[in-house]
Enzyme design. Structure first.
Site, short mmCIF file in Angstrom:
data_model
loop_
_atom_site.label_atom_id
_atom_site.label_comp_id
_atom_site.label_asym_id
_atom_site.label_seq_id
_atom_site.Cartn_x
_atom_site.Cartn_y
_atom_site.Cartn_z
NE ARG A 168 42.42 24.67 60.41
CZ ARG A 168 42.56 25.56 59.45
NH1 ARG A 168 42.62 25.18 58.21
NH2 ARG A 168 42.64 26.83 59.74
CB THR A 169 40.85 19.74 65.04
OG1 THR A 169 42.05 20.10 64.36
CG2 THR A 169 40.96 18.30 65.50
CE LYS B 198 30.86 26.82 87.25
NZ LYS B 198 29.60 26.07 87.37
NE ARG C 258 43.31 20.28 69.28
CZ ARG C 258 43.52 20.91 68.11
NH1 ARG C 258 43.37 22.21 68.03
NH2 ARG C 258 43.87 20.23 67.05
CG HIS D 5 46.82 16.81 65.65
ND1 HIS D 5 45.61 16.18 65.58
CD2 HIS D 5 46.60 18.09 65.24
CE1 HIS D 5 44.69 17.03 65.15
NE2 HIS D 5 45.27 18.20 64.94
#
Ligand code: NCD
Length: 315
Positions: A64-65, A92, A114, A142
């Site tokens: 959702r974010t 990597k 995020r 958040h």
């Protein structure tokens, strides 16, 4: 033009709720109200971010974010690129800083980040020239979740000051709880946390919350009951005896909700674990604001992007 469009934030980035003053928070909420209306129209596009590049850099899974930030950017006219860690050079062995420097060389205007480590987004922000929005860093903050929660509360209760908000469940691992506690406090709500001792961070009282260890006491007369997901992916070791026992004592069902105020409303940031922290009958019931929270998420993120973009060079 719109009444709220003269509003600005003092910083270049949005890294957390901590550090914002009440007028900055309400300024963002007022602007978001305009976007709620826009998003309900057939024609949803604005041009504030036309010509701008927004990169969504997600080192942690999100549905959702990430989609909310993508839709928000696109509705404002930005070119939006999604980068998930699964398909990037981080796999990597590239460091966070090298990833940041590489992306910075492509001249993005906005980075939405995020990351699973607290503080990683602020570190990255120091290495790039564009503005950075924290879409969740570890158990730290958040900010857009707290803003969308505040908008949802304000629209349903008409105010935030003076309300009693009970935040229940896995407070220990929750950046949502932290950002919400700081925001709700700044706007004058009374905040409680309700959790077993193992799911409460040490010294949580210093954030100015009242602490309860049973739902019966913690929900008493609460206006808003905000449930948190049990963040099992962040748990090293065993924090609860069993999911069944957790639901019995801390899961929100109709019976426990009766302790709250008669007009109490229920929230959850998602993703929900039905039958773990919340019963389906409550999640889908008439007092649930959960779907509205998702709608408010897009509007709040548009308000944040719009506000930050107005401070970009050549805006
Ligand atoms: C929250 C998060 O990622 O911090 N979810 C979200 O943003 N939709 C809460 C959670 O994961 O429990």
């Amino acid at each position: 033009m719109h009444a709220a469009s003269a509003f600005t934030l003092s910083g270049r980035d949005l890294l957390g709720i901590e550090g914002l003053i009440a007028s900055e928070i309400t300024g963002l909420l007022d602007l978001a109200e305009e976007f709620v209306e826009l998003n309900r129209q057939i024609e949803k596009k604005r041009t504030t971010l036309r010509g701008r590049t927004q990169i969504n850099l997600f080192f942690e899974a999100s549905t959702r974010t990430q989609s909310s930030f993508e839709i928000a950017g696109k509705r404002l006219g930005a070119d939006v690129m999604n980068m998930s860690v699964g398909s990037s050079s981080v796999k990597k062995g590239e460091t966070l800083i090298d990833t940041a420097i590489t992306l910075n060389a492509m001249h993005p205007d906005i980075l939405v980040v995020r990351h699973h480590a607290s503080g990683a987004v602020a570190l990255l922000a120091r290495k790039v020239d564009c503005c950075v929005v924290n879409a969740g860093d570890g158990a730290h903050e958040h900010p857009t979740q707290a803003l969308l929660d505040a908008l949802t509360i304000r629209r349903n209760k008409g105010r935030i000051a003076g309300l009693t908000v009970a935040i229940c469940g896995d407070v220990l691992h929750s950046r949502v709880a932290r950002s919400n506690i700081i925001l709700l406090h700044t706007l004058g709500a009374k905040v409680r946390v309700v959790a077993p001792s193992t799911l409460l961070p040490a010294g949580i009282e210093s954030l100015g919350v009242e602490v309860f260890r049973t739902m019966e006491e913690g929900l008493k007369d609460a206006d808003i009951v905000m449930m948190l997901r049990l963040q099992r992916e962040r748990m090293a070791g065993s924090f609860i005896p069993s999911v069944k026992e957790y639901f019995h004592y801390f899961g929100l069902d109709e019976l426990k909700l009766r302790h709250a105020a008669p007009d109490a409303l229920v929230m959850h940031p998602g993703p929900m674990n039905r039958g773990v922290e919340i019963d389906s009958a409550v999640a889908d019931g008439p007092r649930s604001l959960i779907r509205e929270q998702v709608e408010m998420g897009v509007a709040v993120r548009m308000a944040v992007l719009d506000t930050l973009a107005r401070k970009l060079p050549n805006a």
